[in-house]
Design a protein around this motif. Structure first.
Motif, mmCIF file in Angstrom:
data_model
loop_
_atom_site.group_PDB
_atom_site.id
_atom_site.type_symbol
_atom_site.label_atom_id
_atom_site.label_comp_id
_atom_site.label_asym_id
_atom_site.label_seq_id
_atom_site.Cartn_x
_atom_site.Cartn_y
_atom_site.Cartn_z
ATOM 1 N N GLN A 201 -7.296 -32.399 34.283
ATOM 2 C CA GLN A 201 -7.434 -30.951 34.447
ATOM 3 C C GLN A 201 -7.506 -30.583 35.921
ATOM 4 N N ASP A 202 -8.107 -31.440 36.758
ATOM 5 C CA ASP A 202 -8.195 -31.105 38.184
ATOM 6 C C ASP A 202 -6.808 -31.053 38.818
ATOM 7 N N TRP A 203 -5.881 -31.906 38.372
ATOM 8 C CA TRP A 203 -4.518 -31.846 38.881
ATOM 9 C C TRP A 203 -3.802 -30.587 38.390
ATOM 10 N N LEU A 204 -4.052 -30.226 37.142
ATOM 11 C CA LEU A 204 -3.488 -28.965 36.638
ATOM 12 C C LEU A 204 -3.990 -27.801 37.485
ATOM 13 N N ASN A 205 -5.270 -27.781 37.777
ATOM 14 C CA ASN A 205 -5.851 -26.703 38.581
ATOM 15 C C ASN A 205 -5.238 -26.676 39.982
ATOM 16 N N ASN A 206 -5.066 -27.836 40.579
ATOM 17 C CA ASN A 206 -4.505 -27.903 41.929
ATOM 18 C C ASN A 206 -3.099 -27.306 42.000
ATOM 19 N N LEU A 207 -2.358 -27.449 40.905
ATOM 20 C CA LEU A 207 -0.971 -26.984 40.885
ATOM 21 C C LEU A 207 -0.787 -25.659 40.142
ATOM 22 N N GLY A 208 -1.890 -25.073 39.691
ATOM 23 C CA GLY A 208 -1.806 -23.794 38.988
ATOM 24 C C GLY A 208 -1.093 -23.880 37.656
ATOM 25 N N LEU A 209 -1.308 -24.954 36.932
ATOM 26 C CA LEU A 209 -0.622 -25.179 35.665
ATOM 27 C C LEU A 209 -1.591 -25.152 34.489
ATOM 28 N N GLN A 210 -1.030 -24.899 33.305
ATOM 29 C CA GLN A 210 -1.811 -24.908 32.079
ATOM 30 C C GLN A 210 -1.546 -26.214 31.316
ATOM 31 N N ALA A 211 -2.498 -26.606 30.482
ATOM 32 C CA ALA A 211 -2.301 -27.793 29.647
ATOM 33 C C ALA A 211 -1.101 -27.563 28.724
ATOM 34 N N PRO A 212 -0.198 -28.516 28.601
ATOM 35 C CA PRO A 212 1.036 -28.327 27.835
ATOM 36 C C PRO A 212 0.808 -28.355 26.320
ATOM 37 N N LYS A 213 1.585 -27.547 25.614
ATOM 38 C CA LYS A 213 1.565 -27.538 24.146
ATOM 39 C C LYS A 213 2.881 -28.019 23.560
ATOM 40 N N THR A 214 3.941 -28.027 24.348
ATOM 41 C CA THR A 214 5.247 -28.459 23.874
ATOM 42 C C THR A 214 5.774 -29.582 24.769
ATOM 43 N N ILE A 215 6.805 -30.265 24.285
ATOM 44 C CA ILE A 215 7.430 -31.323 25.080
ATOM 45 C C ILE A 215 8.020 -30.743 26.366
ATOM 46 N N ASP A 216 8.645 -29.569 26.289
ATOM 47 C CA ASP A 216 9.214 -28.959 27.497
ATOM 48 C C ASP A 216 8.127 -28.642 28.519
ATOM 49 N N GLU A 217 6.997 -28.121 28.049
ATOM 50 C CA GLU A 217 5.895 -27.829 28.966
ATOM 51 C C GLU A 217 5.326 -29.117 29.544
ATOM 52 N N LEU A 218 5.248 -30.165 28.716
ATOM 53 C CA LEU A 218 4.771 -31.458 29.205
ATOM 54 C C LEU A 218 5.698 -31.991 30.288
ATOM 55 N N GLU A 219 6.990 -31.835 30.098
ATOM 56 C CA GLU A 219 7.948 -32.308 31.087
ATOM 57 C C GLU A 219 7.739 -31.612 32.426
ATOM 58 N N LYS A 220 7.519 -30.303 32.403
ATOM 59 C CA LYS A 220 7.300 -29.566 33.651
ATOM 60 C C LYS A 220 6.019 -30.025 34.345
ATOM 61 N N ASP A 347 -15.526 -42.536 38.296
ATOM 62 C CA ASP A 347 -16.404 -43.122 39.309
ATOM 63 C C ASP A 347 -15.693 -43.313 40.646
ATOM 64 N N LYS A 348 -14.411 -43.615 40.624
ATOM 65 C CA LYS A 348 -13.662 -43.786 41.868
ATOM 66 C C LYS A 348 -13.345 -42.456 42.532
ATOM 67 N N ASP A 349 -13.150 -41.431 41.728
ATOM 68 C CA ASP A 349 -12.815 -40.112 42.246
ATOM 69 C C ASP A 349 -13.665 -39.072 41.534
ATOM 70 N N PRO A 350 -14.756 -38.639 42.136
ATOM 71 C CA PRO A 350 -15.662 -37.677 41.494
ATOM 72 C C PRO A 350 -14.980 -36.378 41.067
ATOM 73 N N LYS A 351 -13.805 -36.087 41.662
ATOM 74 C CA LYS A 351 -13.086 -34.865 41.276
ATOM 75 C C LYS A 351 -12.266 -35.052 40.012
ATOM 76 N N ALA A 352 -12.063 -36.288 39.577
ATOM 77 C CA ALA A 352 -11.248 -36.550 38.391
ATOM 78 C C ALA A 352 -11.871 -35.884 37.173
ATOM 79 N N ASP A 353 -11.094 -35.050 36.512
ATOM 80 C CA ASP A 353 -11.573 -34.280 35.356
ATOM 81 C C ASP A 353 -10.565 -34.452 34.226
ATOM 82 N N TRP A 354 -10.784 -35.462 33.406
ATOM 83 C CA TRP A 354 -9.873 -35.761 32.298
ATOM 84 C C TRP A 354 -10.244 -34.942 31.067
#
Length: 577
Positions: A201-220, A347-354
């Motif tokens: 989720q932190d990477w999604l936030n960094n890039l202004g993206l939403q969690a994908p619901k379709t294969i096309d959205e996942l690809e992007k 633990d390696k990256d405190p910002k990691a938000d899975w």
């Protein structure tokens, strides 16, 4: 761990817990031994006047030989450098029951299959063995398995019997033949196999993206994770989706990806899946057109760098290294990923938000493939073993030490590595028990878990980790360890929480075959698995997509047609529809 009739409704947890309570001792007692141990004879014969004690101590040491394929300890608090021979469970087993485990050999899990095949070929097998369905069938055919009927009837603890009866005895009957109990299966809630998508989720936030619901959205999203510096370190050092060389395995594979295309080739661990056709016949999911469509997309993603160019050389351990090192931000997998390895990522990256989300599909969230019974681990005993009842007592032991009186003893920091101890069988509804009991305690603002049975340790461990994580307390464990316990087992939007929602909303497809491996699978399954793996890998890495059709023809010619007939013979005569 197996099947053979219909998966029956698991008995109510209340009934199970009441049975389990019969096996726990009252009072504190000695953590190393039952409060009033009875001495056992050193063979399975019993005194007609005294029933055997399921936890009783042998007067003379009984040595049990084993072999082990092992992964690293899941808990990072485990002492560094510990070996399977030093597992504290073995010390307690010796003290409690006077059973001593000796390993013929131990190897990392990735090397186990080859090593075990050589051992089978030479007949150099230990006393107690963990096997899958195929090897169970092979050993049964070779008449190498001990009859455990009497040993189980006389020595199984009330707790073990409660576990084995929790599906109406279905799994136990699957591993019996001619009235003989030839194996004790470790079976679980089938929905533990539900595939999810894990994404940062932190990477999604960094890039202004939403969690994908379709294969096309996942690809992007995956393209952005590959090309747009999602970790914002100014380097081109990330890629989109984790993938290892074994396409259909126990983890870090792409079963969930295929499910997103409505393709159901495998339930993992090299087991093919079977789906209903239109004529009351079962079809092999591996050769359906949807699989070809999914392979085409993987080929495009490989070309774009969304999946690692070196995936064909990576085993599951290498895939895990990339996840924990912050090189990849998406992985398909089951409910347990936060417990390992995503806890190390945190633990390696405190910002990691899975976070966990339902599988993206063609037009929206997709359905995951789920087995009708989840059981691919059976404990068997060598016919030559002098004390077959010792295997049953070892199962009793593992369940017993989950009781509350051992709570201050069996800790990872003290050298207890549960996933190195065999034979072990957990409560078949263990995870759901943890989820319900922890959330019940949280909702009631309890400060401790009040149940007192063999489920105590697993529930209390998760409750403690959850409370610590929510409070930001790292005095007992790292943030990652606490989060992993919480988000895998207790969080309502976490691994098991989301799995429960998928089950309740019926967002799943059943693998319809739940019988033992057919004769042709036992004989030719390895060859067909190799054919699939090589054919699919070549296509993904740039081969002609039409090679899928050639694969289908070869698969049928090399034994697939016979397997189709055998599976449908089983379906018409033994399956409950």
């Amino acid at each position: 761990m197996k099947k053979m009739r219909p998966w029956k409704m698991i008995l109510s947890v209340t009934m199970i817990l009441s049975l389990l309570s019969a096996c726990g001792s009252q009072g504190d007692g000695n953590a190393n031994a039952p409060s009033t141990p009875k001495e056992e004879t050193t063979n399975s014969a019993t005194d007609s006047a005294t029933a055997p004690d399921p936890l009783g101590k042998y007067p003379e040491t009984v040595t049990v030989t084993e072999i082990l394929g092992y992964n690293p300890p899941e808990d990072p608090r485990t002492p560094s450098g510990i070996t399977p021979e030093q597992n504290a469970y073995l010390k307690d087993l010796k003290e409690m029951m006077n059973i001593e485990v000796k390993y013929k050999w131990t190897v990392p899990s990735a090397q186990f299959e080859q090593k075990f095949s050589l051992a089978m070929a030479s007949g150099d097998l230990p006393d107690v063995i963990e096997v899958d369905q195929k090897n169970y069938e092979k050993l049964k055919k070779q008449d190498m398995l001990a009859d455990l009927t009497d040993a189980y009837a006389q020595y199984a603890s009330p707790a073990l019997k409660a576990y084995m009866d929790s599906d109406g005895g279905f799994a136990m009957k699957t591993f019996s033949a001619d009235g003989k109990q030839l194996g004790i299966p470790a079976f679980e809630d089938p929905f533990l196999s539900t595939q999810l998508l894990w994404i940062r989720q932190d990477w999604l936030n960094n890039l202004g993206l939403q969690a994908p619901k379709t294969i096309d959205e996942l690809e992007k999203v995956a393209q952005a994770f590959t090309h747009n510096d999602p970790d914002q370190n100014g380097k081109n050092d990330t890629y989109g989706i984790a993938m290892q060389k074994n396409l259909f395995f126990w983890g870090f594979d792409v079963r969930g990806f295929f499910n997103g295309f409505g393709a159901y080739p495998s339930v993992g661990d090299k087991q093919s899946a079977w789906i209903k056709g239109g004529d009351d016949k079962l079809l092999p999911g591996l050769i359906q057109p949807e699989v070809k469509n999914a392979l085409g997309k993987l080929q495009a993603w490989y070309k774009d760098g969304i999946i690692d160019k070196e995936f064909a050389l990576k085993d599951e351990n290498k895939a895990v290294e990339d996840l924990t090192a912050g090189k990849v931000g998406i992985s398909y997998g089951e409910w347990w990923y936060p417990n390992w390895p995503l806890n190390s990522s945190v633990d390696k990256d405190p910002k990691a938000d899975w976070i966990a989300i339902q599988l993206p599909g063609i037009d929206g969230p997709a359905k995951s493939l789920v087995p009708k019974i989840r059981s691919n681990k059976i404990f068997v005993v060598n016919k030559k073993m002098k004390n077959p009842e010792a295997a049953i007592k070892m199962l009793n032991f593992y369940i017993e030490v989950g009781n509350k009186k051992y709570k201050d003893k069996n800790k990872a920091a003290d050298g207890y590595v549960y996933n190195w101890f065999n034979p072990r069988i957990a409560n078949p509804v263990d995870i759901d028990t943890i989820y319900r009991e922890v959330n019940k305690a949280l909702d009631a603002n309890q400060t401790e878990i009040t149940i007192d049975d063999a489920n105590y340790k697993t529930v209390a461990d998760t409750f403690k980790a959850t409370k610590d994580f929510l409070a930001g307390d790292t005095s007992n464990a790292t943030k990652g360890v606490n989060w992993g316990q919480y988000y895998s087992r207790a969080a309502k939007d976490g691994g098991w929480g989301l799995t429960r929602q998928i089950k309740e909303n019926q967002q799943f497809v059943y693998n319809e075959f739940y019988g033992l491996p057919t004769p042709t699978v036992v004989e030719k399954g390895g060859q067909l698995d190799k054919l699939m793996q090589e054919s699919f890998t070549k296509i993904i890495m740039g081969g002609s997509l039409d090679d899928f059709d050639k694969f289908v023809d070869s698969w049928k010619a090399l034994g697939g047609n016979e397997i189709i007939d055998e599976v449908n013979e089983w379906y018409s005569t033994e399956a409950t529809k």
